[in-house]
Design an enzyme around this catalytic site. Structure first.
Site, mmCIF file in Angstrom:
data_model
loop_
_atom_site.group_PDB
_atom_site.id
_atom_site.type_symbol
_atom_site.label_atom_id
_atom_site.label_comp_id
_atom_site.label_asym_id
_atom_site.label_seq_id
_atom_site.Cartn_x
_atom_site.Cartn_y
_atom_site.Cartn_z
ATOM 1 N N PRO A 128 1.104 -1.122 -0.092
ATOM 2 C CA PRO A 128 -0.056 -0.046 0.380
ATOM 3 C C PRO A 128 0.359 1.090 0.164
ATOM 4 C CG PRO A 128 -0.950 -1.433 1.935
ATOM 5 C CD PRO A 128 -0.101 -2.293 0.937
ATOM 6 N N CYS A 129 0.351 1.984 -0.903
ATOM 7 C CA CYS A 129 1.323 3.633 -1.130
ATOM 8 C C CYS A 129 0.981 4.438 -0.489
ATOM 9 C CB CYS A 129 1.635 3.875 -2.926
ATOM 10 S SG CYS A 129 -0.359 4.175 -3.277
#
Length: 497
Positions: A109-110
Protein backbone atom coordinates in the site's frame (compact mmCIF):
# COMPACT_ATOMS: atom_id res chain seq x y z
CA UNK A 1 17.58 -13.18 9.21
CA UNK A 2 17.99 -16.92 8.59
CA UNK A 3 19.50 -17.98 5.26
CA UNK A 4 18.49 -21.45 4.07
CA UNK A 5 21.00 -21.84 1.24
CA UNK A 6 20.17 -25.48 0.50
CA UNK A 7 16.47 -24.68 0.18
CA UNK A 8 17.10 -21.80 -2.19
CA UNK A 9 19.52 -23.91 -4.24
CA UNK A 10 16.85 -26.58 -4.65
CA UNK A 11 14.36 -23.96 -5.79
CA UNK A 12 16.79 -22.58 -8.36
CA UNK A 13 17.47 -26.05 -9.67
CA UNK A 14 13.73 -26.61 -9.98
CA UNK A 15 13.21 -23.38 -11.93
CA UNK A 16 16.20 -24.01 -14.19
CA UNK A 17 14.93 -27.49 -14.98
CA UNK A 18 11.97 -25.86 -16.71
CA UNK A 19 9.37 -25.75 -13.94
CA UNK A 20 7.34 -22.55 -13.67
CA UNK A 21 8.48 -20.31 -10.80
CA UNK A 22 5.84 -20.35 -8.05
CA UNK A 23 4.68 -16.96 -6.81
CA UNK A 24 3.26 -15.80 -3.48
CA UNK A 25 1.92 -12.27 -3.85
CA UNK A 26 1.11 -10.08 -0.86
CA UNK A 27 -1.32 -7.15 -1.17
CA UNK A 28 -2.39 -8.63 -4.49
CA UNK A 29 -5.44 -6.44 -5.04
CA UNK A 30 -7.52 -7.64 -7.95
CA UNK A 31 -4.45 -9.10 -9.66
CA UNK A 32 -2.68 -6.64 -11.97
CA UNK A 33 0.81 -7.77 -10.94
CA UNK A 34 -0.27 -11.42 -10.95
CA UNK A 35 -1.68 -11.13 -14.45
CA UNK A 36 1.66 -9.87 -15.72
CA UNK A 37 3.53 -12.67 -13.96
CA UNK A 38 1.14 -15.31 -15.27
CA UNK A 39 1.57 -14.00 -18.83
CA UNK A 40 5.35 -14.24 -18.38
CA UNK A 41 5.14 -17.92 -17.43
CA UNK A 42 4.97 -17.86 -13.63
CA UNK A 43 2.70 -20.06 -11.53
CA UNK A 44 0.35 -18.16 -9.20
CA UNK A 45 0.58 -20.37 -6.14
CA UNK A 46 -0.98 -18.11 -3.48
CA UNK A 47 -2.04 -14.54 -2.82
CA UNK A 48 -2.90 -12.40 0.20
CA UNK A 49 -5.39 -9.51 -0.04
CA UNK A 50 -7.34 -8.02 2.86
CA UNK A 51 -10.02 -6.28 0.77
CA UNK A 52 -12.79 -8.89 0.32
CA UNK A 53 -14.05 -7.43 -2.96
CA UNK A 54 -10.58 -7.28 -4.50
CA UNK A 55 -9.91 -10.82 -3.28
CA UNK A 56 -13.12 -11.94 -4.97
CA UNK A 57 -12.05 -10.25 -8.22
CA UNK A 58 -8.73 -12.08 -8.03
CA UNK A 59 -10.53 -15.41 -7.71
CA UNK A 60 -12.85 -14.56 -10.62
CA UNK A 61 -9.85 -14.25 -12.94
CA UNK A 62 -7.28 -16.80 -11.74
CA UNK A 63 -7.85 -20.48 -11.17
CA UNK A 64 -6.74 -21.85 -7.78
CA UNK A 65 -3.85 -24.32 -7.66
CA UNK A 66 -4.74 -27.99 -7.71
CA UNK A 67 -6.31 -29.07 -4.45
CA UNK A 68 -7.23 -25.54 -3.30
CA UNK A 69 -10.96 -24.89 -2.98
CA UNK A 70 -12.55 -21.90 -4.66
CA UNK A 71 -13.83 -20.66 -1.28
CA UNK A 72 -10.34 -20.62 0.18
CA UNK A 73 -8.90 -19.06 -2.97
CA UNK A 74 -11.33 -16.13 -2.89
CA UNK A 75 -11.12 -15.49 0.87
CA UNK A 76 -9.56 -12.20 2.09
CA UNK A 77 -6.42 -12.46 4.21
CA UNK A 78 -4.36 -10.00 6.20
CA UNK A 79 -0.57 -10.23 5.89
CA UNK A 80 -0.19 -8.72 9.38
CA UNK A 81 -2.51 -11.18 11.10
CA UNK A 82 -1.43 -14.27 9.16
CA UNK A 83 2.04 -15.69 8.74
CA UNK A 84 3.26 -17.33 5.56
CA UNK A 85 2.66 -20.75 7.11
CA UNK A 86 -0.84 -19.68 8.12
CA UNK A 87 -1.54 -18.88 4.46
CA UNK A 88 -0.20 -22.27 3.35
CA UNK A 89 -2.22 -24.11 5.99
CA UNK A 90 -5.38 -22.19 5.19
CA UNK A 91 -5.10 -22.95 1.47
CA UNK A 92 -4.20 -26.56 2.16
CA UNK A 93 -0.95 -26.57 0.17
CA UNK A 94 1.06 -29.78 0.40
CA UNK A 95 4.35 -28.23 1.59
CA UNK A 96 5.29 -25.62 4.22
CA UNK A 97 5.84 -22.00 3.22
CA UNK A 98 9.63 -22.36 2.95
CA UNK A 99 9.17 -25.05 0.30
CA UNK A 100 6.08 -23.75 -1.52
CA UNK A 101 7.22 -20.56 -3.25
CA UNK A 102 10.11 -19.45 -5.45
CA UNK A 103 9.13 -15.78 -5.82
CA UNK A 104 7.72 -13.35 -3.25
CA UNK A 105 6.07 -10.23 -4.69
CA UNK A 106 4.08 -7.32 -3.32
CA UNK A 107 2.54 -4.05 -4.41
CA UNK A 108 2.62 -2.67 -0.86
CA UNK A 109 0.00 0.00 0.00
CA UNK A 110 1.31 3.40 -1.04
CA UNK A 111 -1.02 5.81 0.78
CA UNK A 112 1.41 6.58 3.61
CA UNK A 113 4.30 7.07 1.15
CA UNK A 114 2.54 9.07 -1.58
CA UNK A 115 2.55 12.83 -1.03
CA UNK A 116 -1.16 13.08 -1.84
CA UNK A 117 -1.85 10.36 0.72
CA UNK A 118 0.25 12.12 3.36
CA UNK A 119 -1.73 15.33 2.89
CA UNK A 120 -5.01 13.46 3.32
CA UNK A 121 -3.77 11.77 6.50
CA UNK A 122 -2.74 15.15 7.91
CA UNK A 123 -6.16 16.64 7.20
CA UNK A 124 -8.06 13.66 8.64
CA UNK A 125 -6.00 13.25 11.79
CA UNK A 126 -4.81 16.82 12.37
CA UNK A 127 -1.24 15.57 12.73
CA UNK A 128 1.60 16.69 10.44
CA UNK A 129 3.36 13.38 11.10
CA UNK A 130 0.29 11.18 10.68
CA UNK A 131 1.83 9.45 7.67
CA UNK A 132 4.73 8.23 9.83
CA UNK A 133 2.29 6.58 12.24
CA UNK A 134 0.14 4.98 9.54
CA UNK A 135 0.37 1.17 10.02
CA UNK A 136 0.62 0.76 6.24
CA UNK A 137 3.99 2.53 6.33
CA UNK A 138 5.41 -0.38 8.34
CA UNK A 139 4.15 -3.19 6.13
CA UNK A 140 7.53 -3.44 4.44
CA UNK A 141 8.94 -4.68 7.75
CA UNK A 142 6.25 -7.36 7.83
CA UNK A 143 7.15 -8.18 4.23
CA UNK A 144 10.73 -8.85 5.33
CA UNK A 145 9.41 -11.36 7.87
CA UNK A 146 7.68 -13.15 5.00
CA UNK A 147 11.01 -13.21 3.16
CA UNK A 148 12.59 -15.10 6.04
CA UNK A 149 9.69 -17.56 6.21
CA UNK A 150 9.44 -18.18 2.46
CA UNK A 151 13.16 -18.13 1.50
CA UNK A 152 12.39 -17.05 -2.08
CA UNK A 153 15.04 -16.96 -4.79
CA UNK A 154 13.56 -13.74 -6.18
CA UNK A 155 11.70 -10.78 -4.66
CA UNK A 156 9.71 -7.99 -6.32
CA UNK A 157 8.29 -4.90 -4.61
CA UNK A 158 6.30 -2.13 -6.34
CA UNK A 159 5.45 1.26 -4.85
CA UNK A 160 5.25 4.99 -5.56
CA UNK A 161 8.46 7.00 -6.11
CA UNK A 162 7.76 8.94 -2.90
CA UNK A 163 8.83 5.86 -0.93
CA UNK A 164 12.34 7.16 -1.64
CA UNK A 165 11.56 10.07 0.68
CA UNK A 166 9.57 8.89 3.68
CA UNK A 167 10.18 11.89 5.88
CA UNK A 168 13.73 12.09 4.54
CA UNK A 169 14.28 8.31 4.79
CA UNK A 170 14.97 6.21 1.69
CA UNK A 171 12.95 3.07 2.47
CA UNK A 172 14.17 1.02 -0.55
CA UNK A 173 17.77 1.46 0.61
CA UNK A 174 16.81 0.08 4.02
CA UNK A 175 15.00 -2.87 2.44
CA UNK A 176 17.95 -3.59 0.16
CA UNK A 177 20.44 -3.46 3.04
CA UNK A 178 18.34 -5.96 5.01
CA UNK A 179 17.96 -8.26 2.03
CA UNK A 180 21.68 -8.20 1.29
CA UNK A 181 22.34 -9.40 4.83
CA UNK A 182 19.89 -12.21 4.05
CA UNK A 183 21.86 -13.34 1.00
CA UNK A 184 20.37 -11.37 -1.89
CA UNK A 185 21.73 -9.05 -4.56
CA UNK A 186 19.42 -6.07 -4.85
CA UNK A 187 18.50 -3.12 -7.03
CA UNK A 188 15.73 -0.61 -7.51
CA UNK A 189 14.74 1.93 -10.12
CA UNK A 190 11.82 3.98 -11.45
CA UNK A 191 9.78 2.65 -14.36
CA UNK A 192 7.04 4.53 -16.21
CA UNK A 193 4.18 2.44 -17.55
CA UNK A 194 3.92 4.52 -20.76
CA UNK A 195 7.35 3.22 -21.80
CA UNK A 196 6.07 -0.36 -21.68
CA UNK A 197 2.98 -0.15 -23.85
CA UNK A 198 0.52 1.10 -21.22
CA UNK A 199 -1.56 4.12 -22.39
CA UNK A 200 -0.89 5.94 -19.12
CA UNK A 201 1.89 8.10 -17.66
CA UNK A 202 2.38 6.19 -14.42
CA UNK A 203 5.69 6.39 -12.58
CA UNK A 204 6.45 3.62 -10.08
CA UNK A 205 9.38 2.27 -8.10
CA UNK A 206 10.36 -1.37 -8.55
CA UNK A 207 12.75 -3.16 -6.21
CA UNK A 208 14.09 -6.57 -7.19
CA UNK A 209 16.28 -8.98 -5.23
CA UNK A 210 17.91 -12.20 -6.44
CA UNK A 211 19.58 -14.94 -4.44
CA UNK A 212 23.30 -14.23 -4.31
CA UNK A 213 24.14 -17.71 -5.54
CA UNK A 214 23.01 -16.59 -9.00
CA UNK A 215 26.01 -14.26 -9.06
CA UNK A 216 24.16 -11.47 -10.86
CA UNK A 217 22.58 -8.16 -10.01
CA UNK A 218 18.88 -7.65 -10.79
CA UNK A 219 18.09 -5.99 -14.08
CA UNK A 220 15.07 -4.10 -15.36
CA UNK A 221 13.21 -4.28 -18.69
CA UNK A 222 14.17 -2.09 -21.61
CA UNK A 223 11.40 0.29 -22.73
CA UNK A 224 9.43 -0.67 -25.82
CA UNK A 225 7.90 2.80 -26.28
CA UNK A 226 9.03 6.38 -25.89
CA UNK A 227 7.04 9.23 -24.39
CA UNK A 228 7.61 12.77 -23.21
CA UNK A 229 6.87 13.04 -19.50
CA UNK A 230 4.80 16.09 -18.49
CA UNK A 231 6.62 18.58 -16.26
CA UNK A 232 4.82 17.42 -13.12
CA UNK A 233 6.10 13.87 -13.56
CA UNK A 234 9.63 15.03 -14.37
CA UNK A 235 9.56 17.19 -11.23
CA UNK A 236 8.36 14.31 -9.04
CA UNK A 237 11.08 12.08 -10.48
CA UNK A 238 13.74 14.68 -9.74
CA UNK A 239 12.54 15.12 -6.16
CA UNK A 240 12.53 11.36 -5.57
CA UNK A 241 16.02 10.89 -6.93
CA UNK A 242 17.42 13.54 -4.58
CA UNK A 243 17.13 11.00 -1.80
CA UNK A 244 19.22 8.34 -3.53
CA UNK A 245 22.61 8.18 -1.74
CA UNK A 246 25.52 9.56 -3.72
CA UNK A 247 27.69 6.61 -2.70
CA UNK A 248 26.96 2.93 -2.26
CA UNK A 249 23.46 3.17 -3.63
CA UNK A 250 21.48 0.19 -4.87
CA UNK A 251 19.75 2.43 -7.39
CA UNK A 252 19.90 1.25 -11.01
CA UNK A 253 19.83 3.85 -13.80
CA UNK A 254 16.32 4.34 -15.20
CA UNK A 255 16.08 2.37 -18.47
CA UNK A 256 15.95 4.68 -21.47
CA UNK A 257 13.93 4.16 -24.65
CA UNK A 258 15.88 3.93 -27.87
CA UNK A 259 15.36 6.49 -30.61
CA UNK A 260 13.81 3.70 -32.70
CA UNK A 261 11.19 2.81 -30.08
CA UNK A 262 7.53 3.20 -31.00
CA UNK A 263 5.55 6.12 -29.69
CA UNK A 264 3.50 5.69 -26.53
CA UNK A 265 -0.03 4.32 -26.87
CA UNK A 266 -2.56 7.17 -26.91
CA UNK A 267 -5.90 7.24 -25.14
CA UNK A 268 -7.66 7.17 -28.50
CA UNK A 269 -5.80 4.02 -29.51
CA UNK A 270 -6.63 2.56 -26.13
CA UNK A 271 -10.39 3.10 -25.81
CA UNK A 272 -11.94 4.42 -29.05
CA UNK A 273 -13.46 1.05 -29.94
CA UNK A 274 -15.25 0.65 -26.60
CA UNK A 275 -19.03 1.15 -26.45
CA UNK A 276 -20.54 4.58 -27.04
CA UNK A 277 -22.26 5.58 -23.79
CA UNK A 278 -24.98 8.22 -23.57
CA UNK A 279 -27.60 6.79 -21.20
CA UNK A 280 -26.26 8.91 -18.35
CA UNK A 281 -27.85 12.02 -19.94
CA UNK A 282 -30.45 10.42 -22.26
CA UNK A 283 -31.93 7.90 -19.83
CA UNK A 284 -30.36 8.15 -16.33
CA UNK A 285 -32.68 5.44 -15.00
CA UNK A 286 -31.16 2.98 -17.47
CA UNK A 287 -27.67 3.86 -16.28
CA UNK A 288 -28.71 3.38 -12.66
CA UNK A 289 -29.97 -0.11 -13.50
CA UNK A 290 -26.83 -1.12 -15.36
CA UNK A 291 -24.38 -3.36 -13.54
CA UNK A 292 -20.60 -3.60 -13.94
CA UNK A 293 -21.05 -7.11 -15.33
CA UNK A 294 -23.59 -6.10 -18.01
CA UNK A 295 -22.32 -6.25 -21.59
CA UNK A 296 -22.53 -3.82 -24.50
CA UNK A 297 -21.35 -4.30 -28.08
CA UNK A 298 -18.08 -2.81 -29.27
CA UNK A 299 -18.14 0.12 -31.70
CA UNK A 300 -17.80 -1.78 -34.95
CA UNK A 301 -17.12 1.24 -37.18
CA UNK A 302 -13.98 2.35 -35.34
CA UNK A 303 -10.59 1.25 -36.67
CA UNK A 304 -9.15 -1.28 -34.26
CA UNK A 305 -5.71 -0.32 -32.96
CA UNK A 306 -3.01 -2.87 -32.22
CA UNK A 307 -3.40 -2.10 -28.52
CA UNK A 308 -7.19 -2.56 -28.58
CA UNK A 309 -6.79 -5.85 -30.41
CA UNK A 310 -4.32 -6.99 -27.78
CA UNK A 311 -6.79 -6.15 -25.00
CA UNK A 312 -9.55 -8.07 -26.79
CA UNK A 313 -7.39 -11.11 -27.53
CA UNK A 314 -5.25 -11.52 -24.39
CA UNK A 315 -4.81 -15.31 -24.02
CA UNK A 316 -7.19 -16.61 -21.40
CA UNK A 317 -9.10 -13.33 -21.28
CA UNK A 318 -10.49 -13.11 -24.79
CA UNK A 319 -13.63 -11.04 -25.39
CA UNK A 320 -16.35 -11.78 -27.91
CA UNK A 321 -18.54 -9.21 -29.61
CA UNK A 322 -19.35 -7.34 -26.41
CA UNK A 323 -17.67 -6.21 -23.21
CA UNK A 324 -18.53 -5.50 -19.56
CA UNK A 325 -17.80 -2.47 -17.39
CA UNK A 326 -19.90 0.14 -19.23
CA UNK A 327 -20.99 2.12 -16.19
CA UNK A 328 -20.27 5.81 -15.58
CA UNK A 329 -21.06 8.35 -12.89
CA UNK A 330 -24.27 10.36 -12.96
CA UNK A 331 -23.21 13.99 -12.46
CA UNK A 332 -25.80 15.97 -14.48
CA UNK A 333 -24.64 19.43 -13.35
CA UNK A 334 -21.32 18.85 -15.08
CA UNK A 335 -22.36 17.23 -18.37
CA UNK A 336 -22.61 20.61 -20.17
CA UNK A 337 -19.17 21.55 -18.83
CA UNK A 338 -17.67 18.28 -20.08
CA UNK A 339 -19.19 18.93 -23.49
CA UNK A 340 -17.55 22.35 -23.84
CA UNK A 341 -14.15 21.50 -22.38
CA UNK A 342 -11.37 21.16 -24.98
CA UNK A 343 -9.11 18.11 -24.89
CA UNK A 344 -6.41 18.46 -22.26
CA UNK A 345 -8.35 21.08 -20.27
CA UNK A 346 -8.14 21.09 -16.48
CA UNK A 347 -10.26 22.41 -13.62
CA UNK A 348 -9.55 26.16 -13.93
CA UNK A 349 -10.74 26.00 -17.55
CA UNK A 350 -13.76 23.94 -16.51
CA UNK A 351 -14.62 26.52 -13.85
CA UNK A 352 -14.48 29.32 -16.41
CA UNK A 353 -16.83 27.37 -18.69
CA UNK A 354 -19.19 26.74 -15.78
CA UNK A 355 -19.37 30.47 -15.05
CA UNK A 356 -20.23 31.10 -18.71
CA UNK A 357 -23.01 28.52 -18.51
CA UNK A 358 -24.33 30.20 -15.36
CA UNK A 359 -24.31 33.61 -17.07
CA UNK A 360 -26.29 32.12 -19.96
CA UNK A 361 -28.82 30.62 -17.53
CA UNK A 362 -29.32 34.02 -15.90
CA UNK A 363 -30.11 35.57 -19.27
CA UNK A 364 -32.83 32.95 -19.82
CA UNK A 365 -34.59 33.85 -16.58
CA UNK A 366 -37.66 36.04 -17.06
CA UNK A 367 -36.92 37.62 -13.70
CA UNK A 368 -33.23 37.09 -12.90
CA UNK A 369 -32.69 36.73 -9.13
CA UNK A 370 -30.68 39.48 -7.41
CA UNK A 371 -26.95 38.86 -7.12
CA UNK A 372 -26.13 37.14 -3.83
CA UNK A 373 -29.72 36.15 -3.06
CA UNK A 374 -30.61 32.56 -2.18
CA UNK A 375 -32.29 31.95 -5.58
CA UNK A 376 -29.16 33.36 -7.25
CA UNK A 377 -26.95 31.07 -5.17
CA UNK A 378 -29.19 28.09 -5.90
CA UNK A 379 -29.09 28.72 -9.63
CA UNK A 380 -25.33 29.15 -9.55
CA UNK A 381 -25.00 25.88 -7.63
CA UNK A 382 -26.85 24.13 -10.47
CA UNK A 383 -24.15 25.26 -12.91
CA UNK A 384 -20.87 25.88 -11.11
CA UNK A 385 -18.79 23.35 -9.09
CA UNK A 386 -17.88 24.51 -5.58
CA UNK A 387 -14.14 23.88 -5.67
CA UNK A 388 -11.55 26.65 -5.64
CA UNK A 389 -9.75 26.74 -8.99
CA UNK A 390 -6.54 27.83 -7.31
CA UNK A 391 -6.53 24.98 -4.80
CA UNK A 392 -7.66 22.17 -7.11
CA UNK A 393 -6.05 22.80 -10.50
CA UNK A 394 -5.71 19.08 -11.26
CA UNK A 395 -9.04 17.91 -9.87
CA UNK A 396 -10.53 17.75 -13.39
CA UNK A 397 -8.80 16.78 -16.61
CA UNK A 398 -10.13 15.93 -20.04
CA UNK A 399 -8.25 13.23 -21.87
CA UNK A 400 -6.16 14.22 -24.86
CA UNK A 401 -6.86 11.58 -27.54
CA UNK A 402 -3.35 11.97 -29.00
CA UNK A 403 -1.51 11.35 -25.72
CA UNK A 404 -1.35 8.72 -22.99
CA UNK A 405 -3.58 9.27 -19.99
CA UNK A 406 -2.51 10.79 -16.71
CA UNK A 407 -2.05 8.45 -13.73
CA UNK A 408 -5.08 6.52 -12.54
CA UNK A 409 -5.23 6.36 -8.74
CA UNK A 410 -7.44 4.65 -6.19
CA UNK A 411 -9.27 7.97 -5.80
CA UNK A 412 -11.22 7.21 -8.98
CA UNK A 413 -13.22 4.95 -6.68
CA UNK A 414 -14.72 8.21 -5.36
CA UNK A 415 -14.75 10.37 -8.49
CA UNK A 416 -13.44 10.11 -12.04
CA UNK A 417 -13.15 13.81 -12.87
CA UNK A 418 -9.42 13.35 -13.34
CA UNK A 419 -10.29 11.34 -16.47
CA UNK A 420 -13.05 12.97 -18.56
CA UNK A 421 -13.64 11.32 -21.93
CA UNK A 422 -12.30 13.43 -24.81
CA UNK A 423 -15.44 12.79 -26.90
CA UNK A 424 -17.64 15.82 -26.13
CA UNK A 425 -20.69 14.10 -27.63
CA UNK A 426 -20.57 11.60 -24.77
CA UNK A 427 -20.07 14.37 -22.15
CA UNK A 428 -18.97 12.11 -19.32
CA UNK A 429 -16.11 10.75 -17.27
CA UNK A 430 -14.58 7.41 -18.21
CA UNK A 431 -16.32 4.08 -17.68
CA UNK A 432 -15.02 1.16 -15.64
CA UNK A 433 -13.92 -0.67 -18.78
CA UNK A 434 -12.18 2.41 -20.15
CA UNK A 435 -10.29 2.78 -16.87
CA UNK A 436 -9.33 -0.90 -17.10
CA UNK A 437 -8.08 -0.40 -20.67
CA UNK A 438 -5.98 2.62 -19.61
CA UNK A 439 -4.45 0.38 -16.92
CA UNK A 440 -3.88 -2.40 -19.53
CA UNK A 441 -6.34 -4.93 -18.12
CA UNK A 442 -7.67 -7.15 -20.92
CA UNK A 443 -11.34 -6.97 -21.79
CA UNK A 444 -12.05 -10.44 -20.43
CA UNK A 445 -10.84 -9.45 -16.96
CA UNK A 446 -13.78 -9.16 -14.58
CA UNK A 447 -14.25 -7.00 -11.49
CA UNK A 448 -16.33 -7.95 -8.47
CA UNK A 449 -18.45 -5.38 -6.69
CA UNK A 450 -20.25 -2.26 -7.86
CA UNK A 451 -18.87 0.66 -9.86
CA UNK A 452 -16.96 2.44 -7.08
CA UNK A 453 -15.27 -0.76 -5.94
CA UNK A 454 -14.28 -1.63 -9.51
CA UNK A 455 -12.77 1.81 -10.07
CA UNK A 456 -10.84 1.58 -6.79
CA UNK A 457 -9.42 -1.85 -7.69
CA UNK A 458 -8.28 -0.59 -11.08
CA UNK A 459 -6.65 2.52 -9.65
CA UNK A 460 -4.81 0.48 -7.02
CA UNK A 461 -3.49 -2.10 -9.47
CA UNK A 462 -0.10 -2.55 -11.09
CA UNK A 463 -0.59 -2.22 -14.88
CA UNK A 464 -0.44 -5.81 -16.19
CA UNK A 465 1.70 -4.93 -19.24
CA UNK A 466 4.29 -3.25 -17.02
CA UNK A 467 4.17 -6.22 -14.63
CA UNK A 468 4.68 -8.59 -17.54
CA UNK A 469 7.77 -6.68 -18.72
CA UNK A 470 9.27 -6.86 -15.22
CA UNK A 471 8.38 -10.55 -14.86
CA UNK A 472 9.85 -11.49 -18.24
CA UNK A 473 13.15 -9.84 -17.35
CA UNK A 474 13.10 -11.52 -13.94
CA UNK A 475 12.63 -14.94 -15.47
CA UNK A 476 15.54 -14.30 -17.83
CA UNK A 477 17.69 -13.36 -14.82
CA UNK A 478 16.72 -16.54 -13.01
CA UNK A 479 17.97 -18.51 -16.02
CA UNK A 480 21.17 -16.48 -16.46
CA UNK A 481 24.67 -17.66 -15.54
CA UNK A 482 27.41 -15.91 -13.62
CA UNK A 483 29.33 -15.08 -16.80
CA UNK A 484 26.37 -13.29 -18.40
CA UNK A 485 26.04 -10.36 -15.97
CA UNK A 486 28.32 -8.52 -13.59
CA UNK A 487 28.12 -8.55 -9.82
CA UNK A 488 28.80 -5.72 -7.40
CA UNK A 489 27.41 -2.46 -6.08
CA UNK A 490 26.05 0.22 -8.33
CA UNK A 491 28.75 2.85 -8.94
CA UNK A 492 27.87 6.29 -7.51
CA UNK A 493 27.91 8.02 -10.90
CA UNK A 494 25.24 5.67 -12.28
CA UNK A 495 22.36 7.71 -10.84
CA UNK A 496 21.28 9.00 -14.22
CA UNK A 497 17.69 9.95 -14.72
Amino acid sequence: MIIDADNRAAKLQRVRSGEKPRVLELCSGCGGLSLGFAAAGFNLQAHVECDPIAAKSYALNFEPPEGVSSDKWSAPRDMVEQTADDVVDDLGLATPAAASFDVLAAGLPCQAFARIGRSKLRSLKGDVDAFRNDPRARLYKRFLQYVEAVQPVAIVIENVPDILNFGGHNVPEEICATLEEAGYNTGYTLLNAAFYGVPQIRERLFLIALDQSLGIRPSFPEPTCKAELPSGYEGARTVALKHVPSEGSRFTPIPQASAMAAGAVSTKEAIADLPYISEHFRDPAAMRRRKVGDELAYRSYVDLSEYARRMREWPGFEAGESVTGNVVRLTPRDFPIFRRMPAGADYPQALKIAEEIFAERLLLELSPPPHGSKPWDDLRGQCVPPYDGGKFPNKWWKLDPALPSRTLTAHIGKDTYSHIHWDSKQQRTISVREAARLQSFPDGFQFAGAMNAAFRQIGNAVPPLLAMAVAERLRNDLMATRTEKGVGPTPPDSMAA
